[in-house]
Design a protein around this motif. Structure first.
Motif, PDB file in Angstrom:
ATOM      1  N   VAL A 132       0.854  -1.196   0.000  1.00  0.00           N
ATOM      2  CA  VAL A 132       0.000   0.000   0.000  1.00  0.00           C
ATOM      3  C   VAL A 132       0.880   1.234   0.000  1.00  0.00           C
ATOM      4  N   GLY A 133       0.656   2.095  -0.979  1.00  0.00           N
ATOM      5  CA  GLY A 133       1.430   3.331  -1.060  1.00  0.00           C
ATOM      6  C   GLY A 133       0.660   4.477  -0.429  1.00  0.00           C
ATOM      7  N   PHE A 161       6.201   3.424  -0.800  1.00  0.00           N
ATOM      8  CA  PHE A 161       6.342   4.816  -1.191  1.00  0.00           C
ATOM      9  C   PHE A 161       5.598   5.065  -2.512  1.00  0.00           C
ATOM     10  N   THR A 162       4.942   6.190  -2.635  1.00  0.00           N
ATOM     11  CA  THR A 162       4.395   6.612  -3.928  1.00  0.00           C
ATOM     12  C   THR A 162       5.209   7.830  -4.371  1.00  0.00           C
ATOM     13  N   PRO A 163       5.773   7.807  -5.576  1.00  0.00           N
ATOM     14  CA  PRO A 163       6.610   8.952  -5.977  1.00  0.00           C
ATOM     15  C   PRO A 163       5.829  10.264  -5.907  1.00  0.00           C
ATOM     16  N   PRO A 164       6.488  11.354  -5.513  1.00  0.00           N
ATOM     17  CA  PRO A 164       5.808  12.648  -5.450  1.00  0.00           C
ATOM     18  C   PRO A 164       5.223  13.027  -6.803  1.00  0.00           C
ATOM     19  N   PHE A 169      -0.148   4.825  -6.055  1.00  0.00           N
ATOM     20  CA  PHE A 169       0.975   3.867  -6.126  1.00  0.00           C
ATOM     21  C   PHE A 169       0.933   3.089  -7.440  1.00  0.00           C
ATOM     22  N   LYS A 170      -0.256   2.595  -7.782  1.00  0.00           N
ATOM     23  CA  LYS A 170      -0.353   1.765  -9.002  1.00  0.00           C
ATOM     24  C   LYS A 170      -0.360   2.573 -10.300  1.00  0.00           C
ATOM     25  N   THR A 171      -0.336   3.903 -10.202  1.00  0.00           N
ATOM     26  CA  THR A 171      -0.121   4.686 -11.416  1.00  0.00           C
ATOM     27  C   THR A 171       1.218   4.251 -12.023  1.00  0.00           C
ATOM     28  N   ASP A 172       2.139   3.822 -11.163  1.00  0.00           N
ATOM     29  CA  ASP A 172       3.507   3.540 -11.591  1.00  0.00           C
ATOM     30  C   ASP A 172       3.878   2.056 -11.582  1.00  0.00           C
ATOM     31  N   GLY A 191      13.181   0.797  -3.933  1.00  0.00           N
ATOM     32  CA  GLY A 191      13.482  -0.494  -3.298  1.00  0.00           C
ATOM     33  C   GLY A 191      12.253  -1.260  -2.868  1.00  0.00           C
ATOM     34  N   CYS A 192      11.069  -0.750  -3.208  1.00  0.00           N
ATOM     35  CA  CYS A 192       9.849  -1.392  -2.686  1.00  0.00           C
ATOM     36  C   CYS A 192       9.602  -2.770  -3.300  1.00  0.00           C
ATOM     37  N   PHE A 193      10.269  -3.062  -4.406  1.00  0.00           N
ATOM     38  CA  PHE A 193      10.034  -4.373  -5.046  1.00  0.00           C
ATOM     39  C   PHE A 193      11.214  -5.326  -4.862  1.00  0.00           C
ATOM     40  N   ASP A 194      12.087  -5.044  -3.907  1.00  0.00           N
ATOM     41  CA  ASP A 194      13.218  -5.947  -3.677  1.00  0.00           C
ATOM     42  C   ASP A 194      12.675  -7.357  -3.427  1.00  0.00           C
ATOM     43  N   GLY A 195      13.273  -8.338  -4.099  1.00  0.00           N
ATOM     44  CA  GLY A 195      12.806  -9.720  -3.941  1.00  0.00           C
ATOM     45  C   GLY A 195      11.861 -10.142  -5.049  1.00  0.00           C
ATOM     46  N   TYR A 196      11.306  -9.195  -5.767  1.00  0.00           N
ATOM     47  CA  TYR A 196      10.441  -9.516  -6.910  1.00  0.00           C
ATOM     48  C   TYR A 196      11.254  -9.459  -8.202  1.00  0.00           C
ATOM     49  N   ARG A 197      10.739 -10.084  -9.236  1.00  0.00           N
ATOM     50  CA  ARG A 197      11.278  -9.878 -10.580  1.00  0.00           C
ATOM     51  C   ARG A 197      10.608  -8.595 -11.085  1.00  0.00           C
TER      52      ARG A 197
END
Ligand code: CIR
Length: 260
Positions: A132-133, A161-164, A169-172, A191-197
């Motif tokens: 959740v962003g 984090f959602t970029p300013p 969040f899911k816009t990106d 770094g929010c997706f560390d561990g994912y492809r």
């Protein structure tokens, strides 16, 4: 959570209304054209149906210009649905409009009661957690209330984090499969997706990041050829849908449906 998060039997959509011209937007880049939006919306619904899913098509609501963006009203999980509490005051009434349809689909329906706010566009459900962003629409209190319900249902929730300057969040980013995320480089850099492809949208094609994986298909906005080709090469079956009118209201592929 071990179920794949892109296999769905149903989706809920709502027809755009003539009042769409009054929809919220961060920046005025032109007035959305209803006929063009209706045509793209019909293509979107047809693509969902082509996977074999049933699509519940709700009527337009003139009183709520942004009601076509149904994703923001509800979080659909295998255990039940959670009614959101939009951070945009003009969108609060959309939740009550969606509730009867959700009640008809789920035995278990919970709600974010407030005082915090959460919009569905800020929530990405992956194969093993809920991201959740926080954004201008989703605040700490809303996330905390959502986390309590998610925990009762056995889900781990992680605040990201959602970029300013980015609406949601899911816009990106989008989920391509249980472990694979399509993301802009600017969001992935957090770094929010560390561990994912992670697959990056092409440079200059950031608006392609809001896509949806729906059964065998990836629905993405048309006009982003390098990202479409990258996804095709990665083995995804891509369907491109015009997003020119929804983009004027900061909307994309995920916003137009609830998937269950
Ligand atoms: C809004 O600003 O709320 C709408 N014009 C767009 C909502 C897009 N929803 C989404 O990304 N989930």
């Amino acid at each position: 959570m071990s179920n794949p998060t892109y296999e769905f039997t149903r989706a809920i959509t709502r027809r755009p209304s003539a009042s769409i011209v009054d929809g919220l937007r961060a920046e005025d880049i032109g007035t959305p054209d209803l006929d063009k939006m209706l045509s793209a919306h019909a293509d979107y619904v047809a693509a969902l149906k082509s996977t074999g899913a049933k699509v519940i098509e709700l009527n337009a609501i003139e009183a709520h210009p942004d009601a076509v963006f149904v994703e923001d009203t509800t979080l659909c999980l295998p255990q039940g649905a959670i009614m959101m509490r939009p951070g945009a005051p003009s969108r609060m009434g959309e939740v009550a409009e969606m509730l009867p349809t959700i009640r008809a689909c789920y035995d278990e329906v919970r709600e974010i009661k407030g005082p915090g706010h959460v919009e569905g566009g800020d929530i990405l459900v992956t194969g093993h957690e809920i991201l959740v962003g926080r954004s201008d629409r989703t605040d700490a209190k809303g996330v905390a209330e959502l986390a309590e319900i998610a925990a009762e249902w056995g889900h781990q929730l992680r605040e990201v984090f959602t970029p300013p300057g980015v609406l949601h969040f899911k816009t990106d980013c989008s989920l391509m499969d249980a472990e694979t995320i399509l993301s802009t480089k600017r969001l992935d850099a957090s770094g929010c997706f560390d561990g994912y492809r992670v697959l990056h949208v092409a440079e200059g094609e950031e608006a392609a990041a809001n896509a949806i994986r729906f059964n065998n298909l990836v629905l993405m906005a048309s006009g982003f050829p390098r990202t479409a080709e990258m996804l095709d090469k990665a083995g995804y079956q891509v369907v491109e849908i015009s997003n020119s009118e929804c983009a004027k209201l900061d909307g994309g592929m995920s916003c137009l449906s609830l998937r269950l």
